[in-house]
Design a protein around this motif. Structure first.
Motif, short mmCIF file in Angstrom:
data_model
loop_
_atom_site.label_atom_id
_atom_site.label_comp_id
_atom_site.label_asym_id
_atom_site.label_seq_id
_atom_site.Cartn_x
_atom_site.Cartn_y
_atom_site.Cartn_z
N GLU A 1 -51.84 85.80 -21.19
CA GLU A 1 -50.45 85.67 -20.76
C GLU A 1 -49.47 86.20 -21.80
OE1 GLU A 1 -51.62 81.51 -22.37
OE2 GLU A 1 -52.61 83.22 -21.48
N TYR A 2 -49.94 86.35 -23.05
CA TYR A 2 -49.11 86.89 -24.13
C TYR A 2 -49.41 88.36 -24.42
CZ TYR A 2 -48.35 81.92 -25.12
OH TYR A 2 -48.06 80.57 -25.04
N GLY A 3 -50.54 88.84 -23.97
CA GLY A 3 -50.93 90.23 -24.21
C GLY A 3 -52.43 90.39 -24.06
N GLU A 4 -52.85 91.60 -23.74
CA GLU A 4 -54.25 91.88 -23.45
C GLU A 4 -55.20 91.47 -24.58
OE1 GLU A 4 -57.12 95.64 -22.19
OE2 GLU A 4 -55.01 95.99 -22.64
N HIS A 5 -54.77 91.66 -25.83
CA HIS A 5 -55.65 91.40 -26.97
C HIS A 5 -55.15 90.23 -27.83
CE1 HIS A 5 -57.74 95.04 -25.97
NE2 HIS A 5 -56.60 95.71 -26.02
N TYR A 6 -54.23 89.44 -27.31
CA TYR A 6 -53.63 88.33 -28.07
C TYR A 6 -54.67 87.21 -28.21
CZ TYR A 6 -49.65 85.49 -29.65
OH TYR A 6 -48.75 84.74 -30.39
N TYR A 7 -55.16 87.04 -29.43
CA TYR A 7 -56.15 86.01 -29.75
C TYR A 7 -55.51 85.09 -30.79
CZ TYR A 7 -60.71 83.96 -30.92
OH TYR A 7 -61.78 83.11 -31.11
N ALA A 8 -55.48 83.79 -30.50
CA ALA A 8 -54.77 82.87 -31.40
C ALA A 8 -55.42 81.50 -31.38
CB ALA A 8 -53.31 82.75 -30.97
N GLY A 9 -55.16 80.76 -32.44
CA GLY A 9 -55.52 79.36 -32.56
C GLY A 9 -54.29 78.60 -33.04
N PHE A 10 -54.12 77.38 -32.56
CA PHE A 10 -52.90 76.61 -32.82
C PHE A 10 -53.23 75.25 -33.42
CE2 PHE A 10 -52.35 79.48 -29.31
CZ PHE A 10 -51.11 80.06 -29.50
N LEU A 11 -52.44 74.86 -34.41
CA LEU A 11 -52.58 73.57 -35.07
C LEU A 11 -51.22 72.91 -35.25
CD1 LEU A 11 -54.98 74.64 -37.97
CD2 LEU A 11 -55.58 73.17 -36.04
N ILE A 12 -51.24 71.62 -35.50
CA ILE A 12 -50.06 70.89 -35.97
C ILE A 12 -50.42 70.37 -37.34
CG2 ILE A 12 -48.51 68.95 -35.57
CD1 ILE A 12 -49.19 69.25 -32.56
N ASP A 13 -49.60 70.71 -38.33
CA ASP A 13 -49.92 70.31 -39.71
C ASP A 13 -49.63 68.82 -39.91
OD1 ASP A 13 -47.23 69.85 -40.46
OD2 ASP A 13 -47.13 71.55 -41.81
N PRO A 14 -50.00 68.25 -41.05
CA PRO A 14 -49.84 66.81 -41.26
C PRO A 14 -48.39 66.30 -41.19
CG PRO A 14 -51.43 67.66 -42.81
CD PRO A 14 -50.81 68.86 -42.12
N ASP A 15 -47.41 67.20 -41.31
CA ASP A 15 -46.01 66.80 -41.21
C ASP A 15 -45.42 67.06 -39.83
OD1 ASP A 15 -44.78 65.85 -43.91
OD2 ASP A 15 -46.17 67.45 -44.43
N GLY A 16 -46.22 67.63 -38.94
CA GLY A 16 -45.75 67.87 -37.58
C GLY A 16 -45.29 69.27 -37.28
#
Length: 127
Positions: free
Chosen positions: A99-114
């Motif tokens: 949905e962001y692009g043909e080759h858009y590969y990502a991982g998402f986190l929330i750090d300890p402060d938010g």
């Protein structure tokens, strides 16, 4: 465009452990280490991300996040895995996001402060 970005954190040691792990997976390291600040980058003394101790630190509302460039899917996988192991929260497992692009590969986190953080690559690569 940016010289560096600063984030206020409530617990510098805890934030440092998280960013050591997550950014280390992307090839970044501590380039500055003080009593109230930690800097990350590639060259000593030239921080691109600066963590600053602040007892009343509050992350921005939904809609704000920081996306770090990665060189490979493997780096993103390690960013997510290592960040979780160092106190981060899952905010989206590594994978393609067409949905962001043909080759858009990502991982998402929330750090300890938010703070919401992402590692991303947008070009075709082999794992």
């Amino acid at each position: 465009m940016f010289h560096h970005l600063s984030l206020a954190v409530r617990d510098l040691a805890r934030a440092g452990r998280f960013y050591d792990a997550a950014l280390g997976a992307l090839g970044y390291r501590r380039v500055f280490d003080g009593d109230e600040s930690i800097g990350y980058g590639l060259v000593d003394g030239q921080d691109l991300l600066l963590l600053n101790l602040s007892a009343d630190a509050t992350p921005p509302a939904d809609g704000f996040h920081i996306a770090f460039a990665a060189a490979s899917h493997g780096q993103i996988d390690a960013f997510h895995h290592d960040g979780l192991a160092a106190g981060g929260q899952d905010n989206g497992v590594p994978g393609l996001r067409p949905e962001y692009g043909e080759h858009y590969y990502a991982g998402f986190l929330i750090d300890p402060d938010g703070y919401r953080v992402e590692a991303v690559i947008t070009v075709a690569v082999t794992r």
